[in-house]
Design a protein around this motif. Structure first.
Motif: not given
Length: 348
Positions: A252-262, A318-334
């Protein structure tokens, strides 16, 4: 007659001479991506159309995102891979290292969901995923449990001994689950103290096993050990195809958005052909084939999914509108410090 024979022989020689360069001119282009279901889907259904259109041969270099990135770093001065598929967190590292070059401006970029276009178009999402909660349907039916509905269900005492969690230090799914729970406990990507500090009194007591990746989940579901665990709809569909009784729930809080990028690799041997391949893979026709062959969720808004897949997922917009987008710059830094802390404090 002898003259005619000589002329015929010379003609045959000329034909043979002309035909050799034609076959030798067939271009080969290499693409790095995950092996297994993704590789099978692309090699069987998606890439053959590009090969017909261009006359080029596309060869998949299989491996995890980390494997592909390691190859790109090792050969960065003379890369052998033209186009790379990388999970979004790994892609952020690749971009910071200058491994990716800007995508050519193309109408197909405007067809993508806005979140699928990376800053300055140095890459783009080719497959959409959302890490939510997967659960053992057989076990839940036997226990008369309702499907999970919140990330904090991982901390519900009734699931004691039935939670399987992928290691946050080695698995994207495990990291996503940890960060989603960390947010609900009051943290964010800049502050993981709530997640680490409260894990032992929330989720920790329910975990039967921490696993390095998701490979063991099918076995643990069948033995009844695994009740719920972080996973994506595509990974759940792969398990269902094998007859494993699992289902996916959108928290209900939203899934975590995961992308496979090219991205098109910087200094690759054939940048023009690599750009063509990237544009093709981002197109609606290519992504529709990927959805049909491998249940890959499109990032191109014009791409249609098979009816069964659409019914299973529901409204992706609608699912993507509620999904959480992560801050990968902050994640990768730590990330290195988090990995060490996870191994020391959580999986001790």
């Amino acid at each position: 007659m002898k003259l005619l024979g000589t002329i015929a022989a010379m003609a045959a020689l000329c034909i043979a001479t002309v035909s050799v360069p034609a076959s030798a001119q067939t271009k080969t282009i290499y693409i790095g991506m995950n092996g297994g279901p993704m590789e099978k889907a692309y090699t069987s259904q998606v890439l053959p159309d590009f090969e017909k259109q261009t006359g080029a041969k596309v060869v998949v270099v299989p491996g995890t995102s980390s494997d592909v990135l390691a190859k790109l770093i090792a050969n960065r001065d003379k890369p052998q891979i033209h186009v790379a598929f990388l999970d979004d967190g790994v892609m952020a590292r690749a971009v910071s290292l200058g491994i990716c070059q800007k995508l050519d401006d193309s109408p197909v970029l405007k067809e993508l969901y806005p979140f699928a276009r990376m800053k300055d178009d140095v890459g783009a999402g080719v497959q959409l995923g959302m890490t939510g909660i997967a659960y053992n349907k057989k076990l839940f039916a036997e226990k008369s449990w309702a499907p999970p509905a919140s990330w904090m269900d991982f901390a519900d005492p009734k699931y004691k001994g039935k939670v399987v969690f992928q290691s946050a230090s080695s698995s994207t799914f495990g990291l996503h689950g940890f960060l989603a729970i960390n947010r609900l406990l009051g943290g964010n990507e800049q502050n993981v103290e709530p997640g680490f500090g409260k894990w032992a009194s929330t989720v920790g007591p329910n975990v039967v096993e921490y696993i390095p990746n998701s490979a063991k989940i099918s076995e643990m579901v069948q033995t009844g050990e695994a009740g719920l665990f972080p996973l994506t709809p595509t990974a759940v569909a792969d398990l269902q195809d094998k007859g494993i009784p699992v289902a996916w729930a959108n928290p209900k809080e939203g899934a975590v958005l995961l992308l496979v990028d090219l991205c098109v690799v910087t200094n690759n041997p054939d940048p023009q052909l690599a750009q063509k391949l990237a544009q093709y893979l981002l197109s609606a026709p290519a992504q529709e084939k990927a959805a049909e062959a491998g249940k890959q969720i499109p990032t191109n808004k014009l791409a249609k999914m098979p009816a069964a897949m659409q019914q299973s997922l529901g409204n992706v917009d609608s699912m993507t509108r509620t999904a959480t987008m992560l801050d990968w710059s902050a994640i990768n830094a730590h990330r290195a410090q988090w990995d060490a802390r996870w191994n020391r404090e959580i999986e001790k």
